[in-house]
Motif scaffolding. Structure first.
Motif, mmCIF file in Angstrom:
data_model
loop_
_atom_site.group_PDB
_atom_site.id
_atom_site.type_symbol
_atom_site.label_atom_id
_atom_site.label_comp_id
_atom_site.label_asym_id
_atom_site.label_seq_id
_atom_site.Cartn_x
_atom_site.Cartn_y
_atom_site.Cartn_z
ATOM 1 N N ASP A 182 3.699 155.555 -13.818
ATOM 2 C CA ASP A 182 4.785 156.286 -14.040
ATOM 3 C C ASP A 182 5.892 155.506 -14.252
ATOM 4 O OD1 ASP A 182 7.272 158.018 -14.125
ATOM 5 O OD2 ASP A 182 6.247 159.452 -12.365
ATOM 6 N N ASN A 183 6.483 155.118 -15.477
ATOM 7 C CA ASN A 183 7.265 154.050 -15.751
ATOM 8 C C ASN A 183 8.781 154.417 -15.470
ATOM 9 O OD1 ASN A 183 5.684 151.960 -17.429
ATOM 10 N ND2 ASN A 183 5.121 153.834 -18.725
ATOM 11 N N ARG A 184 9.013 155.847 -15.376
ATOM 12 C CA ARG A 184 10.427 156.080 -15.038
ATOM 13 C C ARG A 184 10.714 156.011 -13.630
ATOM 14 N NH1 ARG A 184 14.229 158.984 -17.596
ATOM 15 N NH2 ARG A 184 12.879 159.450 -19.480
ATOM 16 N N LYS A 185 9.479 156.391 -12.819
ATOM 17 C CA LYS A 185 9.452 156.151 -11.257
ATOM 18 C C LYS A 185 9.502 154.616 -10.811
ATOM 19 C CE LYS A 185 6.691 156.942 -7.059
ATOM 20 N NZ LYS A 185 5.252 157.443 -6.565
ATOM 21 N N GLN A 218 11.549 153.784 -20.765
ATOM 22 C CA GLN A 218 11.433 154.771 -19.395
ATOM 23 C C GLN A 218 11.734 154.120 -18.380
ATOM 24 O OE1 GLN A 218 7.393 156.256 -19.728
ATOM 25 N NE2 GLN A 218 8.071 158.329 -20.290
#
Length: 323
Positions: A182-185, A218
């Motif tokens: 999860d790149n945004r995370k 992201q």
């Protein structure tokens, strides 16, 4: 072409769900279903016992002939990557090489097309070449563009070729699944760590790779969102593209540190991380890299000592930073 049917050997739990998905993905394939409701479940049974049960049910493993004809008729799986020379791809490539060996033993040929950059035309050409090779499945690190999206959907819907995306994803396709973090995370985690280390004060220099890279975007978006929410006094001292080149990362840091006052942290979401160390050596900030504070959610933290109030975070794909 190998006209033998695909067999589904079900231990009695969940096999029909798998069978239905295979039927959906490969509607033209002949399928043979064999369920062992008497001896299920198989989960806790040792391998030799499972082999014995299979023998009792009449299963005979067939050896594949290693002739030129068999080689030409192998099931072919295509793999398309990006940024083949980037440091984070070293670990990815090791995984691909290992998979190629394992698949070869099963009579499956893996064909790799390495992209050197995040280039739409380069990727479309790679997909076209794999299609001409007669692939039956595709794993891809997609470039986020409309033409790539349309091409992948055409493979899926018109050619019945299943597509799996990995490392980077692309919305608006009917791909089977996405494999990756999860790149945004990761970006949000980086903001939390830098905010904590800097006590929420100062300026953060952000170094990305390509502005067209959906993965990098992201991470940056997640970082900026969390920084604004949790650390309103933390400023962003610009977002700079490095083209995943160490020399460009080095150049960006040198210019920023000499022209912008109050920088308390650097976030690197791109390749070329070795440029961080080189820039610090030139700027005599190498003491800032004396210890690693830890790793969390694929974010490596490089901390400063008491004399240099500067922190560097490297958000890596597949591996931690080079430094």
């Amino acid at each position: 072409m190998d006209n033998r049917p695909v067999g589904v050997y079900d231990s009695g739990l969940g096999g029909l769900t798998v069978w239905r998905e295979i039927r959906r993905q490969l509607p033209e394939e002949s399928l043979v279903y064999l369920g062992d409701g008497k001896n299920c479940p198989y989960g806790a049974r040792p391998a030799d016992e499972i082999c014995r049960l299979a023998d009792e049910m009449g299963y005979v493993q067939k050896e594949r002939k290693h002739s030129r004809t068999a080689k030409d008729e192998r099931l072919k799986i295509g793999v398309v990557t990006q940024l083949a020379r980037s440091s984070f791809m070293q670990e990815v490539n090791r995984g691909i090489e290992k998979a190629a060996v394992e698949l070869k033993e099963k009579g499956i040929q893996l064909i790799l097309k390495e992209g050197l950059s995040v280039d739409e035309e380069e990727q479309l050409q790679a997909i076209e070449e794999l299609e001409q090779e007669g692939i039956r499945g595709l794993a891809i690190m997609p470039v986020d563009s409309e033409t790539v999206r349309e091409k992948l959907n055409a493979l899926i819907e018109e050619k019945n070729i299943p597509v799996v995306t990995f490392n980077s994803d692309i919305v608006g396709t009917r791909r089977t699944c996405f494999v990756g973090m999860d790149n945004r995370k990761s970006g949000r985690t980086a903001a939390g760590l830098l905010g904590m280390l800097t006590r929420g004060n100062g300026k953060i220099l952000i170094i990305t790779g390509y502005f067209s890279n959906h993965v990098d975007n992201q991470r940056v978006d997640g970082f900026v969102e969390e920084a604004k929410r949790a650390f309103p006094h933390l400023e962003i001292a610009g977002v700079h593209g490095s083209f995943d080149e160490a020399a460009e990362v080095e150049h960006i840091i040198e210019n920023a540190m000499m022209s912008t006052s109050g920088i308390s942290g650097i976030l690197v979401v791109s390749g070329g991380q070795a440029g961080v160390g080189k820039a610090f050596e030139k700027l005599r900030l190498d003491r800032a890299l004396e210890h690693t504070l830890g790793t969390r959610d694929n974010v490596e933290v490089l901390g400063a000592d008491d004399d240099v109030d500067l922190f560097v975070l490297i958000v890596a794909a597949g591996t931690a930073g080079v430094l």
